[in-house]
Design an enzyme around this catalytic site. Structure first.
Site, PDB file in Angstrom:
ATOM      1  NE  ARG A 182      -3.768  -2.279  -0.042  1.00  0.00           N
ATOM      2  CZ  ARG A 182      -3.525  -3.409  -0.685  1.00  0.00           C
ATOM      3  NH1 ARG A 182      -2.406  -3.544  -1.398  1.00  0.00           N
ATOM      4  NH2 ARG A 182      -4.371  -4.412  -0.658  1.00  0.00           N
ATOM      5  CB  SER A 232      -9.340  -1.583   4.003  1.00  0.00           C
ATOM      6  OG  SER A 232      -9.954  -2.714   3.426  1.00  0.00           O
ATOM      7  CD  GLU A 304      -5.687   0.125   2.531  1.00  0.00           C
ATOM      8  OE1 GLU A 304      -6.273   0.050   1.447  1.00  0.00           O
ATOM      9  OE2 GLU A 304      -5.442  -0.866   3.250  1.00  0.00           O
TER      10      GLU A 304
END
Length: 310
Positions: A182, A232, A304
């Site tokens: 990520r 998320s 995130e």
């Protein structure tokens, strides 16, 4: 001496060069998936390469703080908003085309679902890992977006980016990519992705469509897509051998809420807006989970979701 933002944005040299939209004191709640956030001093919506170059000039003339916003799918904006310039890139390059050698080119403003729709029509296999990811392709590159099927790094061939600080363009090929979970490590803090090139495998269109439809059905069954959220909230704490949702579950926070922000009953790594949630409500849930995960489980949770204006 720096000029004021309003003065510079109304100067003839800028208005002649910029063909996009300028929205003053624009509520950012209108531009994020969360439907949360106070106003930006100025929201600029570029529509072309020349518009990006004009915005570089605006930044240089004013020294104003700026933030690049795509679709706003993973962003939590402060209730106070952002004192500066927000550049929303969802309209600057929306083209999709096929090029030789098993690749397609797609503007960074293209929504993920639009690319997948074309892939299911044209038989472009190998992009199914994008299924269910919200936002634009530019955001996918910046975040190395992905699912259990793969990540951006697995299919991305090259990109073109523009640096709002220096006013320069550059093409970055596969050999220049630096990706981790990520995260990308090769784009500068002021660089904006303008174009992307992806590798694909030619397959029967029905087969590609079938895999995409199957994955979408699974996500619809397991995720609260009927409520505003950022997707998320936390990255999976891989060093703990757990998924983020499992950490929230172990803490007994499934369904827990502050105000009108709630850890989803359906998928506890989603914080949903029940209607009138504030950024403070969402942030309180995030901070609670991080604190308790560390103290009770010895697990470090990392967001995130990105923040603006805090």
């Amino acid at each position: 001496m720096s000029r004021s933002l309003r003065e510079a944005a109304s100067a003839p040299e800028f208005t002649a060069a910029f063909s996009g939209d300028l929205l003053w004191n624009e509520p950012l709640s209108k531009h994020t998936y969360y439907r949360i956030g106070g106003p930006a001093d100025l929201l600029a919506i570029p529509r072309s390469r020349k518009d990006l170059e004009a915005l570089h000039g605006l930044v240089q003339a004013t020294g104003v703080p700026f933030f690049v916003l795509g679709a706003g799918s993973n962003l939590l904006v402060s209730d106070k908003g952002f004192r500066g310039l927000v550049i929303r890139t969802h309209r600057m390059n929306t083209g999709i085309g096929q090029i030789p050698k098993g690749c397609i080119t797609a503007g960074a403003s293209v929504m993920v679902f639009s690319l997948l729709k074309r892939a299911s029509e044209e038989g472009w296999g190998g992009l199914e890992f994008l299924t269910g990811i919200p936002g634009t392709l530019g955001g996918v590159v910046c975040m190395n977006g992905g699912t259990h099927l793969g990540e951006a790094k697995d299919a991305l061939e090259s990109i073109e980016a523009f640096d709002l600080a220096t006013g320069t363009w550059r093409r970055i090929s596969h050999d220049g990519f630096v990706f981790s979970y990520r995260h990308n490590g090769f784009l500068g803090p002021a660089e904006v992705v303008y174009e992307t090139v992806w590798r694909y495998k030619a397959e029967p269109a029905a087969a590609v469509k079938g895999r995409i439809d199957e994955t979408l059905a699974r996500r619809k069954a397991t995720q609260p897509i009927d409520k505003p959220s950022c997707g998320s909230v936390f990255k999976n704490p891989r060093e703990a051998g757990l998924h983020a949702w499992q950490v929230i579950e172990k803490l007994g926070l499934r369904g827990h809420r502050f105000g009108e922000a709630q850890f989803s009953e359906k998928h506890p790594n989603f914080i949903i807006n029940l209607g009138k949630a504030t950024a403070a409500d969402v942030r309180a849930l995030i901070d609670l989970a991080k604190s308790r995960a560390a103290s009770e489980l010895g697990v470090k949770l990392e967001e995130e979701v990105k923040y603006l204006g805090f």
